[in-house]
Scaffold this motif. Structure first.
Motif, PDB file in Angstrom:
ATOM      1  N   THR A 128       0.839  -1.199   0.000  1.00  7.46           N
ATOM      2  CA  THR A 128       0.000   0.000   0.000  1.00  7.46           C
ATOM      3  C   THR A 128       0.873   1.246   0.000  1.00  7.46           C
ATOM      4  O   THR A 128       2.056   1.190   0.323  1.00  7.46           O
ATOM      5  N   VAL A 253      -8.198   0.673   3.089  1.00 10.13           N
ATOM      6  CA  VAL A 253      -7.943  -0.703   3.541  1.00 10.13           C
ATOM      7  C   VAL A 253      -7.226  -0.736   4.887  1.00 10.13           C
ATOM      8  O   VAL A 253      -7.078  -1.811   5.476  1.00 10.13           O
ATOM      9  N   LEU A 278      -4.171  -6.345  -3.830  1.00  9.20           N
ATOM     10  CA  LEU A 278      -5.129  -6.205  -2.726  1.00  9.20           C
ATOM     11  C   LEU A 278      -6.330  -7.134  -2.916  1.00  9.20           C
ATOM     12  O   LEU A 278      -6.905  -7.621  -1.939  1.00  9.20           O
ATOM     13  N   ARG A 283      -8.691  -8.156   0.331  1.00 13.97           N
ATOM     14  CA  ARG A 283      -9.000  -6.900   1.029  1.00 13.97           C
ATOM     15  C   ARG A 283      -9.954  -6.006   0.256  1.00 13.97           C
ATOM     16  O   ARG A 283     -10.635  -5.162   0.841  1.00 13.97           O
ATOM     17  N   ILE A 284     -10.016  -6.128  -1.069  1.00 14.99           N
ATOM     18  CA  ILE A 284     -10.924  -5.315  -1.878  1.00 14.99           C
ATOM     19  C   ILE A 284     -11.697  -6.202  -2.846  1.00 14.99           C
ATOM     20  O   ILE A 284     -11.278  -7.312  -3.174  1.00 14.99           O
TER      21      ILE A 284
END
Length: 316
Positions: A128, A253, A278, A283-284
């Protein structure tokens, strides 16, 4: 975040995204950042920074303190990297954020995203973007903003809207399509909705979103008064964020809410790889006009980067 152990000179363009990454990293490493705005001058504004023969003369004077060699320098991006490498040649300790487009060995430490495709013994790769969104700040923001959002139905979906750039389009047409998807979700899933545009959001997009959603009871920030961004992140049961901004997705996130990414026309290899990683991490998910929820944990690699900075500087 550790207690401040000294100042850090930040060499960056005076842009929100640059400040968010460098200031967030510095503070979480226990440093107090001071911005020295990087502004290229003359012909050098049109020349890639890696080609600048004398980087410190290609930018406006940075007004660095006389003892800058005694404190770390944090540079970011290609132009920041060119200047940071020049300062390291003068004896500074330099932490570079993002791919500098120069050999990593010219810095003490390089912190880049996985999608930057660089490597080296002094390179730390994160999933990230760096930022300052910590659990402590989120809890503070939740206490501040929860009363103002208490009238909205639950679950509360927070929408973070970016803007068009050189890779993705977010104009009137795309704004209308996003508004239609959000309106569908409000009707079918009976969710509350709180939305914030960004500085980059086209006024026509903001108008389209307001026209479609305000009458349905959505809370939309009018960009006056205190910025609700952290409060919205803190209070969200789920988040929708447009795909143009690595920074906004990264901050989303870092919360405990599932994150849905709204697609936009356009293409970016780097952002595509970032979103793929991700997605693979669970996470997404793509936003398809409906509320989706699934078990998630906060994902935030900034602390990994901050630990690497502390080790590099002998603060660990």
């Amino acid at each position: 975040m550790t207690d401040p152990s000294g100042p850090a000179a930040v060499i960056a363009a005076d842009l929100a995204g640059m400040r968010s990454q460098t200031f967030g990293l510095a503070r979480r490493a226990g440093l107090e950042p001071h911005l020295h705005a990087l502004v290229p001058t003359g012909v050098w504004r049109h020349v890639p920074a890696a080609w600048w023969p004398a980087p410190l003369r290609a930018v406006r004077p940075l007004d660095l303190p006389a003892d800058y060699r005694d404190h770390p320098v944090i540079s970011i991006g290609g132009s920041g990297g060119a200047v940071g490498a020049a300062l390291k040649r003068r004896g500074a300790r330099v932490i570079q954020v993002q791919n500098p487009r120069l050999p990593p060995a010219r810095f003490d430490l390089v912190i880049a995203n996985r999608h930057d495709r660089i490597s080296g013994p002094n390179v730390i790769l994160t999933r990230t973007a760096l930022h300052g969104v910590t659990p402590h700040l989120l809890e503070q923001a939740r206490r501040e903003w929860a009363p103002a959002l208490a009238h909205l139905p639950r679950p509360l979906v927070v929408v973070l809207v970016g803007g068009g750039n050189g890779r993705f389009r977010l104009g009137r047409t795309e704004g209308a399509a996003l508004a239609a998807g959000l309106a569908t979700m409000m009707r079918r899933d009976r969710v509350g909705l709180a939305l914030t545009p960004s500085r980059r959001t086209d006024p026509a997009v903001s108008a389209a979103l307001h026209h479609a959603l305000a009458g349905m009871g959505a809370w939309i920030w009018d960009q006056t008064g205190p910025n609700p961004y952290l409060g919205l992140l803190a209070c969200a049961d789920a988040i929708v964020v447009t795909m143009d901004s690595v920074s906004m997705v990264s901050e989303a996130v870092a919360t405990s809410a599932p994150v849905m990414v709204a697609a936009l026309p356009g293409r970016s290899r780097r952002i595509g790889q970032f979103l793929h990683d991700l997605t693979q991490a669970g996470r997404i998910r793509p936003f398809a006009g409906r509320l989706e929820t699934w078990p998630v944990m906060p994902l935030d690699d900034t602390e990994i980067a901050a630990q690497a900075v502390r080790r590099c500087l002998g603060l660990a």
